[in-house]
Design an enzyme around this catalytic site. Sequence first.
Site, PDB file in Angstrom:
ATOM      1  N   ASP A 220       0.832  -1.201   0.000  1.00 50.20           N
ATOM      2  CA  ASP A 220       0.000   0.000   0.000  1.00 50.20           C
ATOM      3  C   ASP A 220       0.871   1.258   0.000  1.00 50.20           C
ATOM      4  O   ASP A 220       1.870   1.329   0.720  1.00 50.20           O
ATOM      5  CB  ASP A 220      -0.863  -0.022   1.268  1.00 50.20           C
ATOM      6  CG  ASP A 220      -1.944   1.028   1.271  1.00 50.20           C
ATOM      7  OD1 ASP A 220      -2.809   0.988   0.394  1.00 50.20           O
ATOM      8  OD2 ASP A 220      -1.917   1.901   2.160  1.00 50.20           O
ATOM      9  N   GLU A 271      14.394 -15.415   0.553  1.00 47.14           N
ATOM     10  CA  GLU A 271      14.708 -16.519   1.477  1.00 47.14           C
ATOM     11  C   GLU A 271      13.734 -17.671   1.252  1.00 47.14           C
ATOM     12  O   GLU A 271      13.934 -18.767   1.755  1.00 47.14           O
ATOM     13  CB  GLU A 271      14.521 -16.059   2.934  1.00 47.14           C
ATOM     14  CG  GLU A 271      15.596 -15.140   3.434  1.00 47.14           C
ATOM     15  CD  GLU A 271      15.184 -14.497   4.766  1.00 47.14           C
ATOM     16  OE1 GLU A 271      14.166 -14.895   5.378  1.00 47.14           O
ATOM     17  OE2 GLU A 271      15.899 -13.560   5.169  1.00 47.14           O
TER      18      GLU A 271
HETATM   19  C1  NOJ Z   1      -4.394   2.962  -0.941  1.00 42.78           C
HETATM   20  C2  NOJ Z   1      -5.535   2.043  -0.704  1.00 42.78           C
HETATM   21  O1  NOJ Z   1      -5.821   1.349  -1.898  1.00 42.78           O
HETATM   22  C3  NOJ Z   1      -6.680   2.885  -0.228  1.00 42.78           C
HETATM   23  O2  NOJ Z   1      -7.887   2.168  -0.169  1.00 42.78           O
HETATM   24  C4  NOJ Z   1      -6.322   3.480   1.109  1.00 42.78           C
HETATM   25  O3  NOJ Z   1      -7.328   4.379   1.507  1.00 42.78           O
HETATM   26  C5  NOJ Z   1      -5.003   4.222   1.055  1.00 42.78           C
HETATM   27  N1  NOJ Z   1      -4.004   3.530   0.315  1.00 42.78           N
HETATM   28  C6  NOJ Z   1      -4.463   4.486   2.445  1.00 42.78           C
HETATM   29  O4  NOJ Z   1      -4.008   3.301   3.027  1.00 42.78           O
END
Ligand code: NOJ
Length: 567
Positions: A220, A271
């Site tokens: 993310d 790993e």
């Molecule tokens: C990207 C994620 O896809 C989204 O849903 C989220 O709100 C933001 N990152 C923050 O984590």
Amino acid sequence: MSNRADIVPVTAEHDAEWWRQAAVYQIYPRSFSDSNGDGLGDLKGITSKVPYLKELGIDAVWLSPFYPSALADGGYDVDDYRNVDPRLGTLEDFDEMAAALHAAGIKVIVDIVPNHTSNRHVWFQEALASPKGSPARARYIFRDGLGENGELPPNDWTSIFGGPAWERITEPDGTPGQWYFHLFAKEQPDLDWDNPEVHEDFIKTLRFWSDRGADGFRVDVAHALKKDMDAELPNLEHLHRADLFRNGEHPLWDRDEVHTVYSEWRKVFNEYNPPRTAVAEAWVHADRRARYASPEGLGQAFNFDLLQADFDAEQFREIIAKNLAEAAATGASSTWVFSNHDVVRHATRYGLPKGGGRRGHGQDGVDWLLEGGDPSQVDAERGLRRAKAATLLMLALPGSAYLYQGEELGLQEVGQIADEDRQDPTFFRNRGVEVGRDGCRVPLPWDAAPAEGSSFGFGSNGSHLPQPAWFADYAENVQEKDPGSTLAFYRRALALRHELQGAESLGWQDSSDDDVLHFVRPGGWHVVANFGTAPVVLPEGEVLIASAEVDGGKLPGEATVWIRAQH
Ligand code: NOJ
């Protein structure tokens, strides 16, 4: 001398390259299938749908976060990275789900959220209870406020979800205190990636899930981890535009140092046998994407270019050519995606009056939501027709294809959701500017007329976001019986893709029509996509699949076909 027990046979199961041309299906767990009737999808619900996923013909699932969370941002506010939200199940349920998926030949990708924890995470709670300057505060980005009594935020930066990016805390002695930085919601304090403890803890998490059977990770906001909090921004407008900076010098996004994190992670991935994979969610300028996708780094990065493009032959051709050239130069395979849990479903975008691109204001999906998501503005039939054409084209491209739950049902975005039912923080923090992403997160319709419950077979007792009555038309059990359904189309396309896929190359064929793209993959697999509205004459060959009926050797408008050339 090697020990025989160390020799791992090279089988399809151990194919280190499985991800290169995989079809990956994104599951948004809370909205997929609810096994216990609490209105929230759960891991046992996913396990119960493994036969469905197997029949769909995908190679891997990517699960959006299922960790303990107050759901301030749909689970991207994680309380504990090495556990399962009790409402979604237990670690044993995860093991059972992973085993069932693996037995069906489906890999498991989990979401890792390293930019921020939730404000309920034990580290943040410790930080609040500890004094200024303590090691507990040093895991986050705490600063003193400006003004006489520190009553003003440390700077004027705003959060992605709207409002200031700083929140003031109350010190343990009850006095107003320091401020912490949050790029997203205030319930998502940013970690300080200059702190070695943060690095160590994430490595623990990567090992935890890898040991438990995760085959890969979706990372993310991979481009946000390293920050220069003291930098001056020439213009606040630039704050959220990583793509405007191509030099690694934006204070918040896509800084060159971020890759030191991923080279550490790569060592951990390697790993394992096969090595664990990763895909970066990094909304960076296309020229800088390859850095995330390097084999020394995460290995793959989402390419959102098609998702942002209009339904337009020239735009598609340019994007495909550029990304394939980049993939060839870096050794990563390309990725393609039209829909996910953050954007308006592509069957809806493509049915809106303009071209179907999304991102930023003045674009179809966003405009439409801002105007109230009125379904009468959507030409759903046309949207689905174009979406199927675009998807069939995408499934023929070299690289991996990411699909979002429900698109195989041709599901439309739910535009109209009552204010009191909305959950997305973008709606609450940004009223009137962003409506939020709930409309693509409405639980799936499995059954048009279930004997039990009121949620179209999602569960036995309602759904956490209300489903509109028209969801019945898209129900899985209706499409199951219909060979002409969108579901049948996805199944056939995915099965054929497995059969036809070979080397990661593509040759463009000349087309006299500007609205037509024609390319051939090794083995004589021809793909013709007609972005215009007039029918076009097809080359000779056996029609393998088409997104609309091919009649008299002609491909209708807004349609794609796969043809096996006659030798
Ligand atoms: C990207 C994620 O896809 C989204 O849903 C989220 O709100 C933001 N990152 C923050 O984590």
